[in-house]
Design a protein around this motif. Structure first.
Motif, PDB file in Angstrom:
ATOM      1  N   GLY A 228      -5.312   3.426  -6.836  1.00  0.00           N
ATOM      2  CA  GLY A 228      -6.310   3.610  -5.788  1.00  0.00           C
ATOM      3  C   GLY A 228      -5.827   4.656  -4.810  1.00  0.00           C
ATOM      4  N   ASP A 229      -6.764   5.172  -4.028  1.00  0.00           N
ATOM      5  CA  ASP A 229      -6.416   6.115  -2.971  1.00  0.00           C
ATOM      6  C   ASP A 229      -6.573   5.397  -1.635  1.00  0.00           C
ATOM      7  OD1 ASP A 229      -6.565   8.087  -0.915  1.00  0.00           O
ATOM      8  OD2 ASP A 229      -6.877   9.607  -2.466  1.00  0.00           O
ATOM      9  N   MET A 230      -5.456   5.141  -0.986  1.00  0.00           N
ATOM     10  CA  MET A 230      -5.465   4.309   0.225  1.00  0.00           C
ATOM     11  C   MET A 230      -6.250   4.941   1.369  1.00  0.00           C
ATOM     12  SD  MET A 230      -1.518   4.914   1.385  1.00  0.00           S
ATOM     13  CE  MET A 230      -0.939   6.540   1.904  1.00  0.00           C
ATOM     14  N   LEU A 231      -6.425   6.269   1.323  1.00  0.00           N
ATOM     15  CA  LEU A 231      -7.146   6.932   2.407  1.00  0.00           C
ATOM     16  C   LEU A 231      -8.645   6.973   2.163  1.00  0.00           C
ATOM     17  CD1 LEU A 231      -4.674   9.866   3.032  1.00  0.00           C
ATOM     18  CD2 LEU A 231      -5.348   8.189   4.747  1.00  0.00           C
TER      19      LEU A 231
ATOM     20  N   ILE B 166       0.853  -1.205   0.000  1.00  0.00           N
ATOM     21  CA  ILE B 166       0.000   0.000   0.000  1.00  0.00           C
ATOM     22  C   ILE B 166       0.887   1.252   0.000  1.00  0.00           C
ATOM     23  CG2 ILE B 166      -1.827   1.204   1.261  1.00  0.00           C
ATOM     24  CD1 ILE B 166      -2.337  -1.707   2.574  1.00  0.00           C
ATOM     25  N   GLY B 167       0.724   2.102  -1.007  1.00  0.00           N
ATOM     26  CA  GLY B 167       1.633   3.243  -1.176  1.00  0.00           C
ATOM     27  C   GLY B 167       3.023   2.722  -1.481  1.00  0.00           C
ATOM     28  N   GLY B 168       3.084   1.755  -2.384  1.00  0.00           N
ATOM     29  CA  GLY B 168       4.302   0.959  -2.596  1.00  0.00           C
ATOM     30  C   GLY B 168       5.376   1.622  -3.434  1.00  0.00           C
TER      31      GLY B 168
ATOM     32  N   HIS C 122       4.703   7.010   8.449  1.00  0.00           N
ATOM     33  CA  HIS C 122       5.465   8.168   8.938  1.00  0.00           C
ATOM     34  C   HIS C 122       5.229   9.438   8.108  1.00  0.00           C
ATOM     35  CE1 HIS C 122       9.340   7.109   6.429  1.00  0.00           C
ATOM     36  NE2 HIS C 122       8.396   7.607   5.678  1.00  0.00           N
ATOM     37  N   ASP C 123       4.480   9.332   7.017  1.00  0.00           N
ATOM     38  CA  ASP C 123       4.131  10.536   6.243  1.00  0.00           C
ATOM     39  C   ASP C 123       2.890  11.228   6.790  1.00  0.00           C
ATOM     40  OD1 ASP C 123       6.144  10.065   4.438  1.00  0.00           O
ATOM     41  OD2 ASP C 123       4.858   9.006   3.010  1.00  0.00           O
ATOM     42  N   TRP C 124       2.248  10.630   7.810  1.00  0.00           N
ATOM     43  CA  TRP C 124       0.919  11.090   8.212  1.00  0.00           C
ATOM     44  C   TRP C 124       0.827  11.318   9.704  1.00  0.00           C
ATOM     45  CZ3 TRP C 124      -1.977  12.360   4.156  1.00  0.00           C
ATOM     46  CH2 TRP C 124      -1.658  11.767   2.926  1.00  0.00           C
TER      47      TRP C 124
ATOM     48  N   VAL D 266       9.683  -1.549  -5.247  1.00  0.00           N
ATOM     49  CA  VAL D 266      10.946  -2.223  -4.935  1.00  0.00           C
ATOM     50  C   VAL D 266      10.788  -3.189  -3.753  1.00  0.00           C
ATOM     51  CG1 VAL D 266      11.828  -0.303  -3.506  1.00  0.00           C
ATOM     52  CG2 VAL D 266      13.430  -1.872  -4.601  1.00  0.00           C
ATOM     53  N   TYR D 267       9.931  -2.852  -2.798  1.00  0.00           N
ATOM     54  CA  TYR D 267       9.735  -3.768  -1.652  1.00  0.00           C
ATOM     55  C   TYR D 267       8.889  -4.968  -2.069  1.00  0.00           C
ATOM     56  CZ  TYR D 267      11.835  -0.069   1.050  1.00  0.00           C
ATOM     57  OH  TYR D 267      12.718   0.867   1.509  1.00  0.00           O
ATOM     58  N   ALA D 268       7.879  -4.731  -2.915  1.00  0.00           N
ATOM     59  CA  ALA D 268       7.076  -5.862  -3.409  1.00  0.00           C
ATOM     60  C   ALA D 268       7.979  -6.827  -4.179  1.00  0.00           C
ATOM     61  CB  ALA D 268       5.948  -5.349  -4.299  1.00  0.00           C
TER      62      ALA D 268
ATOM     63  N   LEU E 190      -0.296  -0.767  -4.685  1.00  0.00           N
ATOM     64  CA  LEU E 190      -1.391   0.210  -4.770  1.00  0.00           C
ATOM     65  C   LEU E 190      -0.773   1.609  -4.749  1.00  0.00           C
ATOM     66  CD1 LEU E 190      -4.651   0.378  -4.475  1.00  0.00           C
ATOM     67  CD2 LEU E 190      -4.067   1.241  -2.212  1.00  0.00           C
ATOM     68  N   GLU E 191      -1.042   2.377  -5.790  1.00  0.00           N
ATOM     69  CA  GLU E 191      -0.462   3.722  -5.897  1.00  0.00           C
ATOM     70  C   GLU E 191      -1.414   4.676  -6.579  1.00  0.00           C
ATOM     71  OE1 GLU E 191       1.664   5.874  -5.113  1.00  0.00           O
ATOM     72  OE2 GLU E 191       3.210   4.799  -4.055  1.00  0.00           O
ATOM     73  N   LYS E 192      -1.099   5.953  -6.412  1.00  0.00           N
ATOM     74  CA  LYS E 192      -1.856   7.007  -7.098  1.00  0.00           C
ATOM     75  C   LYS E 192      -1.131   7.386  -8.387  1.00  0.00           C
ATOM     76  CE  LYS E 192      -2.465  10.495  -4.269  1.00  0.00           C
ATOM     77  NZ  LYS E 192      -3.089  11.588  -3.507  1.00  0.00           N
ATOM     78  N   PRO E 193      -1.862   7.916  -9.381  1.00  0.00           N
ATOM     79  CA  PRO E 193      -1.189   8.441 -10.568  1.00  0.00           C
ATOM     80  C   PRO E 193      -0.351   9.667 -10.175  1.00  0.00           C
ATOM     81  CG  PRO E 193      -3.579   8.318 -10.896  1.00  0.00           C
ATOM     82  CD  PRO E 193      -3.313   8.056  -9.446  1.00  0.00           C
TER      83      PRO E 193
ATOM     84  N   PHE F 103       2.769  -1.733   4.710  1.00  0.00           N
ATOM     85  CA  PHE F 103       2.947  -0.280   4.699  1.00  0.00           C
ATOM     86  C   PHE F 103       4.440  -0.049   4.903  1.00  0.00           C
ATOM     87  CE2 PHE F 103      -1.494  -0.153   6.498  1.00  0.00           C
ATOM     88  CZ  PHE F 103      -2.074   0.657   5.513  1.00  0.00           C
ATOM     89  N   SER F 104       5.151   0.317   3.853  1.00  0.00           N
ATOM     90  CA  SER F 104       6.582   0.589   3.989  1.00  0.00           C
ATOM     91  C   SER F 104       6.815   2.086   3.843  1.00  0.00           C
ATOM     92  CB  SER F 104       7.373  -0.179   2.920  1.00  0.00           C
ATOM     93  OG  SER F 104       8.721   0.221   2.953  1.00  0.00           O
ATOM     94  N   ASN F 105       7.328   2.691   4.878  1.00  0.00           N
ATOM     95  CA  ASN F 105       7.611   4.138   4.856  1.00  0.00           C
ATOM     96  C   ASN F 105       6.381   4.943   4.461  1.00  0.00           C
ATOM     97  OD1 ASN F 105      10.493   3.777   5.424  1.00  0.00           O
ATOM     98  ND2 ASN F 105      10.538   2.837   3.400  1.00  0.00           N
ATOM     99  N   VAL F 106       5.230   4.500   4.921  1.00  0.00           N
ATOM    100  CA  VAL F 106       3.972   5.189   4.600  1.00  0.00           C
ATOM    101  C   VAL F 106       3.392   5.859   5.846  1.00  0.00           C
ATOM    102  CG1 VAL F 106       1.560   4.810   3.937  1.00  0.00           C
ATOM    103  CG2 VAL F 106       3.396   3.820   2.562  1.00  0.00           C
TER     104      VAL F 106
HETATM  105  C1  LIG Z   1       7.454   7.770   1.289  1.00  0.00           C
HETATM  106  S1  LIG Z   1       6.735   6.985  -0.075  1.00  0.00           S
HETATM  107  C2  LIG Z   1       7.062   5.280   0.276  1.00  0.00           C
HETATM  108  C3  LIG Z   1       7.147   4.434  -0.958  1.00  0.00           C
HETATM  109  C4  LIG Z   1       7.545   2.979  -0.695  1.00  0.00           C
HETATM  110  N1  LIG Z   1       6.510   2.261   0.028  1.00  0.00           N
HETATM  111  C5  LIG Z   1       8.859   2.925   0.037  1.00  0.00           C
HETATM  112  O1  LIG Z   1       8.909   2.335   1.130  1.00  0.00           O
HETATM  113  O2  LIG Z   1       9.840   3.469  -0.469  1.00  0.00           O
HETATM  114  C6  LIG Z   1       4.992   7.098   0.212  1.00  0.00           C
HETATM  115  C7  LIG Z   1       4.160   6.628  -0.939  1.00  0.00           C
HETATM  116  O3  LIG Z   1       2.780   6.735  -0.593  1.00  0.00           O
HETATM  117  C8  LIG Z   1       2.070   7.054  -1.783  1.00  0.00           C
HETATM  118  N2  LIG Z   1       0.791   7.657  -1.429  1.00  0.00           N
HETATM  119  C9  LIG Z   1       0.568   8.841  -0.820  1.00  0.00           C
HETATM  120  N3  LIG Z   1      -0.738   9.064  -0.673  1.00  0.00           N
HETATM  121  C10 LIG Z   1      -1.375   8.002  -1.220  1.00  0.00           C
HETATM  122  C11 LIG Z   1      -2.745   7.644  -1.361  1.00  0.00           C
HETATM  123  N4  LIG Z   1      -3.693   8.443  -0.897  1.00  0.00           N
HETATM  124  N5  LIG Z   1      -3.045   6.471  -1.955  1.00  0.00           N
HETATM  125  C12 LIG Z   1      -2.058   5.651  -2.423  1.00  0.00           C
HETATM  126  N6  LIG Z   1      -0.740   5.936  -2.299  1.00  0.00           N
HETATM  127  C13 LIG Z   1      -0.409   7.095  -1.711  1.00  0.00           C
HETATM  128  C14 LIG Z   1       2.987   8.031  -2.479  1.00  0.00           C
HETATM  129  O4  LIG Z   1       2.669   8.136  -3.852  1.00  0.00           O
HETATM  130  C15 LIG Z   1       4.373   7.438  -2.194  1.00  0.00           C
HETATM  131  O5  LIG Z   1       4.808   6.610  -3.243  1.00  0.00           O
END
Ligand SMILES: C[S@@+](CC[C@H](N)C(=O)[O-])C[C@H]1O[C@@H](n2cnc3c(N)ncnc32)[C@H](O)[C@@H]1O
Length: 344
Positions: A232-235, A182-184, A253-255, A188-190, A205-208, A248-251
């Motif tokens: 898709g939009d994960m939120l 999710i937010g991959g 911590h963005d929120w 690279v992790y997959a 799962l990613e956004k454009p 959820f890899s490094n995801v």
């Molecule tokens: C810090 S990156 C981490 C990417 C990867 N998982 C990694 O560990 O390197 C966060 C990712 O979350 C994705 N992201 C942010 N908001 C999102 C959303 N609402 N739905 C899906 N992906 C989202 C971003 O596009 C970005 O690729």
């Protein structure tokens, strides 16, 4: 053996730390000079809420600032309360004969130090420093050029981290078959996880426009037959069904906490009972007083995203609230680690 997932012969952790800690001195400077936090805290020790009230600052960045001060032994924490340490008192408290606050004051007009003051006051992230004309990091990710540059940054970092993550969790995934990353990012992790787990396929799962960037990267590494990409939009969209592992890899911590709770609730709704959740990123210790490299990394996340690094105890309680049992936590490499949890 896929050539992309070979281990280097030397350890890159110190390089990661240099890059990840780049904004920490700006945060310390702002804390010490503009907010004079050491002098004020010496007069009135208090918990996070009290410090926010005393300084007029928002909770998320103040939390990051206090962790960074504690990790540098400038303050100490007893229970939930913060006190100035002997080192802080001698060297950063106004009035002390050894006070070097003015030494830091000569750095206070650095652009990132100015940003730090705004983030502390408002709680809102500043612009990503290489994308000053774009509103914030999440909006910037909709710009094709910025998204490519940022995804490339996450991707190259992941070549080492993904292998370490895969080594840590391969045993836990021996009977799993489909993973949703999710937010991959680039995937690279997959790719690293399916490489290490022969029975596993994955979907990113990613956004454009990151979905298209991921498809290219996955095909370029030769994993297109085992790793797909979906938009898709994960939120806001329900997560797709049919997966027995979520990553959820490094995801997280963005929120900030409300979005972290939404993300974990989303995962909890979509995973079957007994399904596995992996949360991979850099975590603070239980008391959120270190380790120093993670406290420093949290400064860049606080500045540029809506998130920060979370403490191990915080993650355990978020998982519990979202109906997950924590199976274990394991360090991976370069100050990162993974929580392995099971849906109840
Ligand atoms: C810090 S990156 C981490 C990417 C990867 N998982 C990694 O560990 O390197 C966060 C990712 O979350 C994705 N992201 C942010 N908001 C999102 C959303 N609402 N739905 C899906 N992906 C989202 C971003 O596009 C970005 O690729």
């Amino acid at each position: 053996m896929n050539p992309f997932f070979a281990n280097p012969t030397t350890d890159p952790s110190e390089l990661y730390r240099l890059r990840d800690g780049i904004f920490a001195v700006d945060l310390l400077t702002t804390a010490i000079v503009e907010f004079d936090v050491i002098t004020k805290l010496a007069a009135a020790p208090g918990d996070l809420a009290a410090v926010c009230a005393m300084l007029g600052t928002a909770r998320r960045p103040t939390d990051v600032m206090l962790t960074l001060l504690a990790a540098n032994d400038l303050i100490t924490k007893a229970g939930e309360k913060f006190y100035v340490s002997e080192r802080g008192r001698e060297h950063l408290m106004t009035g002390s004969q050894w006070c070097v606050r003015d030494y830091f004051a000569s750095l206070q007009d650095r652009p990132v130090a100015r940003d730090m003051a705004r983030v502390l006051r408002t709680g809102k992230p500043a612009n990503w420093s290489s994308a000053d004309d774009l509103d914030n990091w999440h909006d910037a990710m909709e710009d094709e050029n910025f998204a490519r540059e940022f995804t490339a940054a996450m991707d190259c970092r992941g070549l080492v981290l993904a292998q370490s993550l895969a080594a840590a969790v391969a045993g836990d995934l021996s009977s799993s078959s489909r993973m949703l990353d999710i937010g991959g990012g680039s995937g690279v992790y997959a790719c690293g996880l399916v490489h290490a787990c022969p029975g596993l396929t994955a979907s990113v799962l990613e956004k454009p426009p990151i979905d298209a960037i991921a498809r290219e990267a996955i095909a370029g590494r030769g994993f297109a037959d085992r790793v797909e990409v979906q938009v898709g939009d994960m939120l806001s969209d329900p997560l797709p069904a049919g997966f027995d592992v979520h990553l959820f890899s490094n995801v997280l911590h963005d929120w900030d906490i409300p979005e972290v709770e939404v993300l974990l609730a989303q995962s909890s709704r979509a995973l079957p009972s007994g399904g596995t959740l992996l949360v991979h990123e850099a975590f603070l210790n239980e008391s959120k007083t270190g380790p120093l490299p993670v406290a420093e990394y949290s400064a860049i996340l606080m500045h540029s995203t809506q998130g920060r690094c979370y403490g191990q105890g915080e993650i355990r309680s978020f998982l519990d609230a979202a109906d997950f049992d924590t199976v274990r936590y394991q360090d991976t490499t370069a100050d990162r680690g993974v929580f392995i949890a099971r849906k109840r």
